[in-house]
Design an enzyme around this catalytic site. Structure first.
Site, PDB file in Angstrom:
ATOM      1  N   ASN A   6       4.681   4.869  -0.736  1.00 41.91           N
ATOM      2  CA  ASN A   6       4.846   3.617   0.010  1.00 41.91           C
ATOM      3  C   ASN A   6       4.432   2.475  -0.913  1.00 41.91           C
ATOM      4  OD1 ASN A   6       4.682   1.458   1.766  1.00 41.91           O
ATOM      5  ND2 ASN A   6       2.953   2.279   2.941  1.00 41.91           N
ATOM      6  N   LYS A   8       4.681  -0.626  -0.399  1.00 41.50           N
ATOM      7  CA  LYS A   8       4.248  -1.820   0.350  1.00 41.50           C
ATOM      8  C   LYS A   8       4.964  -3.056  -0.214  1.00 41.50           C
ATOM      9  CE  LYS A   8       0.104   0.669   1.547  1.00 41.50           C
ATOM     10  NZ  LYS A   8      -1.297   0.662   1.926  1.00 41.50           N
ATOM     11  N   HIS A  87       2.770   2.250  10.672  1.00 50.66           N
ATOM     12  CA  HIS A  87       1.749   2.180   9.629  1.00 50.66           C
ATOM     13  C   HIS A  87       0.616   1.271  10.123  1.00 50.66           C
ATOM     14  CE1 HIS A  87      -0.307   1.234   5.910  1.00 50.66           C
ATOM     15  NE2 HIS A  87       0.251   2.317   5.411  1.00 50.66           N
ATOM     16  N   GLU A  89      -1.048  -0.951   8.768  1.00 50.80           N
ATOM     17  CA  GLU A  89      -0.936  -2.376   8.413  1.00 50.80           C
ATOM     18  C   GLU A  89       0.001  -3.101   9.376  1.00 50.80           C
ATOM     19  OE1 GLU A  89      -0.087  -1.731   4.249  1.00 50.80           O
ATOM     20  OE2 GLU A  89      -2.143  -1.007   4.016  1.00 50.80           O
ATOM     21  N   GLU A 157      -3.344   8.969   8.652  1.00 46.20           N
ATOM     22  CA  GLU A 157      -3.925   8.049   7.679  1.00 46.20           C
ATOM     23  C   GLU A 157      -5.145   7.365   8.287  1.00 46.20           C
ATOM     24  OE1 GLU A 157      -0.967   6.685   4.519  1.00 46.20           O
ATOM     25  OE2 GLU A 157      -0.610   5.432   6.254  1.00 46.20           O
ATOM     26  N   GLY A 163      -6.266   2.236   0.906  1.00 49.40           N
ATOM     27  CA  GLY A 163      -6.458   1.186  -0.085  1.00 49.40           C
ATOM     28  C   GLY A 163      -7.913   0.898  -0.414  1.00 49.40           C
ATOM     29  N   SER A 195      -5.835   6.653   0.110  1.00 45.47           N
ATOM     30  CA  SER A 195      -6.487   6.786  -1.205  1.00 45.47           C
ATOM     31  C   SER A 195      -6.200   8.110  -1.904  1.00 45.47           C
ATOM     32  CB  SER A 195      -8.000   6.536  -1.091  1.00 45.47           C
ATOM     33  OG  SER A 195      -8.236   5.195  -0.722  1.00 45.47           O
ATOM     34  N   GLY A 217      -1.130   2.958  -3.266  1.00 36.50           N
ATOM     35  CA  GLY A 217      -1.417   2.427  -4.602  1.00 36.50           C
ATOM     36  C   GLY A 217      -1.015   3.340  -5.757  1.00 36.50           C
TER      37      GLY A 217
HETATM   38  P1  PGA Z   1      -3.265   4.011  -0.317  1.00 33.51           P
HETATM   39  O1  PGA Z   1      -2.243   3.659   0.865  1.00 33.51           O
HETATM   40  O2  PGA Z   1      -2.797   5.302  -0.943  1.00 33.51           O
HETATM   41  O3  PGA Z   1      -3.164   2.850  -1.259  1.00 33.51           O
HETATM   42  O4  PGA Z   1      -4.610   4.167   0.302  1.00 33.51           O
HETATM   43  C1  PGA Z   1      -1.741   4.678   1.701  1.00 33.51           C
HETATM   44  C2  PGA Z   1      -0.843   4.090   2.742  1.00 33.51           C
HETATM   45  O5  PGA Z   1      -1.121   2.999   3.237  1.00 33.51           O
HETATM   46  O6  PGA Z   1       0.185   4.697   3.114  1.00 33.51           O
END
Ligand code: PGA
Length: 239
Positions: A6, A8, A87, A89, A157, A163, A195, A217
């Site tokens: 992803n 983002k 998600h 976010e 998640e 993140g 993460s 990330g």
């Molecule tokens: P992250 O994001 O690996 O940067 O923690 C995961 C996600 O939001 O799908």
């Protein structure tokens, strides 16, 4: 084994093409790339038959006066086979409720996309001992009852792990995945996200109820994305 990246709201068309050129996809690993919507068509048209494409969100309606939104059909038209829905976010920054997420999951199916439905608890909810209660509610409210196991992928998640560099422990992931798998239609696929990186992916993917990872990330750099894909390949050889 599934590895979904992803991206983002990151990257340009040039950066995306460079990253994909360096990506090595072995047998036994299903790699799904979810770039920003503006890059999806251009990257999907690059002819990589070893990759699959996903959107990061979709609207519940197929068309209409919804400024700034993207219909699932539009994602499908430019090459997507998947779309992330729910998600954290989107839930947190755009106020999406589980009811809205459910409508989006149905929209994805209508357009021929497989939704990757995301759920997860906050740190406060975990500390209050409410993980199972919160996840059970998110799952039952976001997942349409009509969905069979192959109609969607579920991604667990934990919000506090996204993140932040704070990955959930293997025990936590195993406990939650066991709990969730018992609530999915038989044969349902379950990803862990939060993460995930080149160092921890192998151990996470070795857990029995983890069918893959959703990576933020670490999917933005070819080196770490490739390392996670290799870890998935090693696990798929063992199973
Ligand atoms: P992250 O994001 O690996 O940067 O923690 C995961 C996600 O939001 O799908």
């Amino acid at each position: 084994m599934i590895v979904a990246g992803n991206w983002k709201m990151n990257g340009s068309l040039r950066q995306g093409k460079e990253l994909l050129a360096a990506l090595v996809v072995p047998q036994g690993v299903e790699v799904i790339v979810c770039p920003p919507a503006t890059l999806l068509g251009g990257l999907a048209a690059s002819g990589r038959s070893d990759l699959q494409w996903g959107g990061q969100d979709c609207h519940a309606q197929p068309s209409g006066a919804f400024t700034g939104d993207i219909a699932a059909e539009m994602l499908a038209e430019v090459g997507a086979s998947f779309v992330l829905v729910g998600h954290s976010e989107r839930r947190q920054l755009h106020g999406e409720t589980s009811g809205v997420v459910r409508e989006k999951a149905l929209a994805a199916q209508r357009a021929g996309l497989k939704p990757i439905l995301c759920i997860g608890e906050t740190l406060a909810e975990r500390e209050a001992g409410k993980v199972e209660q919160v996840l059970a509610a998110q799952l039952s409210e976001s997942l349409p009852e009509s969905f069979t196991a192959d109609a969607f992928i579920l991604a667990y998640e934990p919000i506090w792990a996204i993140g932040t560099g704070k990955v959930a422990s293997l025990e936590m992931i195993a406990a939650v995945h066991n709990f969730l798998i018992s609530r999915l239609p038989g044969g349902g696929k379950l990803l862990y996200g939060g993460s995930v990186n080149a160092e921890n992916a192998g151990a996470i993917l070795s857990l029995p109820q983890v069918h893959g990872v959703l990576v933020g990330g670490a999917s933005l750099k070819a080196e770490s994305f490739n390392a996670i894909i290799r870890a998935a390949q090693e696990q798929s050889r063992k199973t």
